[in-house]
Design a protein around this motif. Structure first.
Motif, short mmCIF file in Angstrom:
data_model
loop_
_atom_site.label_atom_id
_atom_site.label_comp_id
_atom_site.label_asym_id
_atom_site.label_seq_id
_atom_site.Cartn_x
_atom_site.Cartn_y
_atom_site.Cartn_z
N GLN A 1 -23.15 2.49 -23.11
CA GLN A 1 -22.14 1.72 -23.20
C GLN A 1 -21.12 2.57 -24.09
OE1 GLN A 1 -21.59 -1.06 -21.00
NE2 GLN A 1 -23.55 -0.45 -20.29
N ALA A 2 -21.56 3.67 -24.66
CA ALA A 2 -20.53 4.40 -25.44
C ALA A 2 -20.72 5.75 -25.40
CB ALA A 2 -20.63 3.81 -26.86
N GLU A 3 -19.77 6.55 -25.73
CA GLU A 3 -20.02 7.74 -25.96
C GLU A 3 -20.88 8.36 -26.83
OE1 GLU A 3 -17.68 10.37 -24.35
OE2 GLU A 3 -17.34 9.08 -23.07
N ARG A 4 -21.83 9.31 -26.35
CA ARG A 4 -22.79 9.93 -27.20
C ARG A 4 -22.04 10.81 -28.27
NH1 ARG A 4 -27.91 10.55 -25.07
NH2 ARG A 4 -28.05 9.85 -22.83
N SER A 5 -22.59 11.30 -29.54
CA SER A 5 -22.27 12.16 -30.30
C SER A 5 -22.91 13.50 -30.02
CB SER A 5 -22.70 11.66 -31.88
OG SER A 5 -22.13 10.32 -32.30
N LEU A 6 -21.74 14.36 -30.03
CA LEU A 6 -22.28 15.57 -29.50
C LEU A 6 -23.14 16.48 -30.79
CD1 LEU A 6 -18.91 16.94 -27.90
CD2 LEU A 6 -20.99 15.82 -26.88
N GLN A 7 -23.89 17.19 -30.25
CA GLN A 7 -24.86 18.01 -31.17
C GLN A 7 -24.41 19.19 -31.08
OE1 GLN A 7 -29.33 16.76 -30.90
NE2 GLN A 7 -28.49 16.70 -28.95
N THR A 8 -24.84 19.94 -32.45
CA THR A 8 -24.29 21.35 -32.64
C THR A 8 -25.03 22.17 -31.31
OG1 THR A 8 -25.94 21.96 -33.87
CG2 THR A 8 -23.80 20.97 -35.00
N MET A 9 -24.59 23.45 -31.26
CA MET A 9 -25.19 24.29 -29.99
C MET A 9 -26.45 24.61 -30.59
SD MET A 9 -23.59 24.27 -27.55
CE MET A 9 -24.06 25.75 -26.43
N GLU A 10 -26.54 24.86 -32.21
CA GLU A 10 -27.84 25.13 -32.88
C GLU A 10 -28.90 23.99 -32.72
OE1 GLU A 10 -24.90 25.49 -34.07
OE2 GLU A 10 -24.75 27.34 -34.08
N GLN A 11 -28.53 22.96 -32.74
CA GLN A 11 -29.60 21.71 -32.53
C GLN A 11 -29.85 21.56 -31.23
OE1 GLN A 11 -30.81 19.73 -35.28
NE2 GLN A 11 -32.17 19.24 -33.36
N VAL A 12 -29.00 21.71 -30.13
CA VAL A 12 -29.44 21.60 -28.92
C VAL A 12 -30.53 22.74 -28.44
CG1 VAL A 12 -28.70 21.94 -26.43
CG2 VAL A 12 -27.21 20.88 -28.12
N GLN A 13 -30.34 24.03 -29.02
CA GLN A 13 -31.38 25.05 -28.80
C GLN A 13 -32.77 24.71 -29.54
OE1 GLN A 13 -30.97 27.75 -26.71
NE2 GLN A 13 -33.17 27.70 -27.04
N ASP A 14 -32.82 24.11 -30.68
CA ASP A 14 -33.69 23.72 -31.47
C ASP A 14 -34.43 22.73 -30.48
OD1 ASP A 14 -33.35 25.50 -33.62
OD2 ASP A 14 -32.62 23.89 -35.00
N LEU B 1 -36.88 21.09 -15.25
CA LEU B 1 -35.68 21.93 -15.81
C LEU B 1 -35.34 21.39 -17.32
CD1 LEU B 1 -32.41 22.08 -14.04
CD2 LEU B 1 -32.32 20.87 -15.94
N ILE B 2 -35.12 22.26 -18.54
CA ILE B 2 -34.69 21.50 -19.49
C ILE B 2 -33.18 21.81 -19.63
CG2 ILE B 2 -34.85 21.92 -22.01
CD1 ILE B 2 -37.50 21.00 -20.58
N GLY B 3 -32.27 20.72 -19.83
CA GLY B 3 -30.72 20.69 -19.77
C GLY B 3 -30.26 21.32 -21.06
N GLY B 4 -30.48 22.90 -21.31
CA GLY B 4 -29.67 23.29 -22.26
C GLY B 4 -28.20 23.25 -22.27
N ALA B 5 -27.57 23.11 -21.01
CA ALA B 5 -26.09 23.04 -20.99
C ALA B 5 -25.81 21.74 -20.73
CB ALA B 5 -25.70 23.51 -19.53
N THR B 6 -26.52 20.86 -19.83
CA THR B 6 -26.12 19.25 -19.53
C THR B 6 -26.31 18.52 -21.01
OG1 THR B 6 -28.11 19.01 -18.49
CG2 THR B 6 -26.22 19.18 -17.12
N GLY B 7 -27.29 19.15 -21.83
CA GLY B 7 -27.70 18.51 -22.99
C GLY B 7 -26.55 18.48 -24.07
N THR B 8 -25.59 19.51 -23.73
CA THR B 8 -24.40 19.81 -24.71
C THR B 8 -23.50 18.59 -24.34
OG1 THR B 8 -23.12 21.45 -23.50
CG2 THR B 8 -24.94 22.27 -25.01
#
Length: 420
Positions: A83-96, A68-75
């Motif tokens: 220990q800290a929040e992730r910086s969210l990636q753009t949807m385009e970067q996630v798809q790449d 499973l590649i987490g195209g949804a959970t990865g967003t």
């Protein structure tokens, strides 16, 4: 050997939700199982590889893996181990990243004509769910107190956790439910930090499908080196599977330099050598550690698996040339790999006396020192000693028209690159 027995021999089981039930299931039928990875980057590193090697072992035992590649959970971002929040990636970067990881997984685990490994992307079913459905059909099945008690969440409460990352375990649970219902998946495996997410998925399956639903979870132990430090990290950073991030030579050297105390553990985890082969290498570590046969076997098996036979042979050629000093036998590409982390200098390729050339580049502090080192035979160019003070360096000496390798003394190498 039953697959569970093999994993236990390899010390590859940390926790199981129902050890007896899973053993019985795997002995009576071929099952489907899955492991996932989120596209937080465009390549996996060797730490990511551990549970997928176990997935491959299940396949070799006759079971059917789902990757499973987490195209949804990865967003969203998994809060596990952070220990800290992730910086969210753009949807385009996630798809790449999804595209890059999918290609990487196919290269490693899917062979031509192999229909036993299925690739799925959780975005395909998750993006169809609207917020009302999410809250009514799924969120209603999660008790807030239970979610807060999960280690993955509890460890973040003091510093704070967003609702976005807090909801991650619901999305991963939804994955397991979907795969149970539509892909006949009965087992999820993952790293030890995924225990909370896996058990949440099992709870959701039983609430939706009934308490007798046969679904299981298994985690892999956290891997640490014998000195207590995190596996897979070096002074230069992570060891990536992408050859553009970590060259095949660097990859090979990482495994070849494994500590005697760790090498058998890594052979069990990462290679498909048999119990007899691993035990024979373990005996070599005890009786002839100076030969480093176990390390060589580990480096060869891993480089061949992740890269290719050709890249393995290239890595071995670079290693042999560096050991023997036969630098001229290497190509420009092999030199770039082998000397990637060494001091690099640039020159225009103009013909120049060796003494002046060394000083102008900064390879020698003074002409006096340069003359002294040359006459003593301490300077080598491309593996050959330079002892003549009147020697002239020119572009003709560059291997592949690009590189000149200078060695000062026994171990001090420098890479001189001709400017294009």
């Amino acid at each position: 050997m039953n697959i569970i027995d093999e994993l236990q021999w390899r010390d590859a089981i940390n926790q199981q939700t129902d050890a007896e039930g899973l053993r019985e299931l795997t002995e009576t039928k071929s099952i489907s199982l899955y492991c996932g990875v989120d596209p937080t980057g465009d390549s996996m590193h060797i730490g990511h590889l551990i549970p997928f090697m176990m997935l491959k072992r299940f396949q070799q035992a006759g079971h059917r893996p789902v990757i499973l590649i987490g195209g949804a959970t990865g967003t969203i971002g998994d809060p596990s181990g952070r220990q800290a929040e992730r910086s969210l990636q753009t949807m385009e970067q996630v798809q790449d990243n999804v595209d890059a990881l999918t290609a990487q997984m196919k290269k490693l685990f899917v062979t031509d004509g192999d229909n036993q490994v299925r690739m799925v992307n959780n975005y395909d079913w998750t993006h169809k769910i609207n917020i009302i459905e999410f809250l009514r059909d799924y969120g209603k099945n999660f008790n807030l107190n239970t979610m807060l008690a999960k280690d993955v969440v509890a460890s973040r409460l003091e510093g704070g956790i967003s609702f976005t990352e807090f909801s991650y375990q619901i999305l991963q649970s939804l994955d397991y439910l979907h795969l149970f219902q539509h892909e006949d998946v009965q087992l999820q495996i993952g790293g030890s930090d995924q225990w909370g997410n896996i058990t949440s998925g099992l709870d959701l399956i039983r609430k939706k499908e009934g308490s007798e639903a046969k679904a299981y979870g298994l985690t892999i132990p956290l891997m640490l080196k014998s000195d207590g430090t995190k596996f897979g990290k070096t002074a230069g950073g992570a060891i990536w599977l992408d050859p553009n991030k970590t060259t095949p030579f660097e990859f090979y050297q990482f495994w070849a330099n494994t500590d005697d105390r760790d090498v058998i553990k890594y052979l069990k985890y990462f290679t498909f050598l048999s119990k007899e082969e691993v035990e024979a290498l373990a005996e070599k570590v005890e009786t002839e550690p100076h030969k480093r046969e176990a390390q060589k076997a580990l480096a060869e098996e891993m480089t061949r698996f992740v890269h290719s036979e050709d890249m393995l042979e290239q890595a071995k050629r670079i290693t042999a040339a560096l050991f023997s000093g036969d630098i001229r036998s290497l190509t420009a590409d092999e030199i770039e790999q082998g000397f990637k982390e060494m001091p690099t200098f640039e020159t225009d390729g103009e013909a120049k006396n060796i003494v002046d050339w060394l000083v102008d580049l900064g390879l020698e502090p003074s002409k006096r020192q340069a003359r002294e080192d040359i006459t003593k035979g301490a300077i080598s160019m491309n593996g050959e000693k330079i002892t003549e003070l009147e020697f002239t360096v020119s572009a003709e000496h560059a291997i592949g028209g690009t590189f000149i390798i200078i060695r000062k003394g026994k171990k001090n190498y420098s890479l001189v690159k001709l400017q294009s």
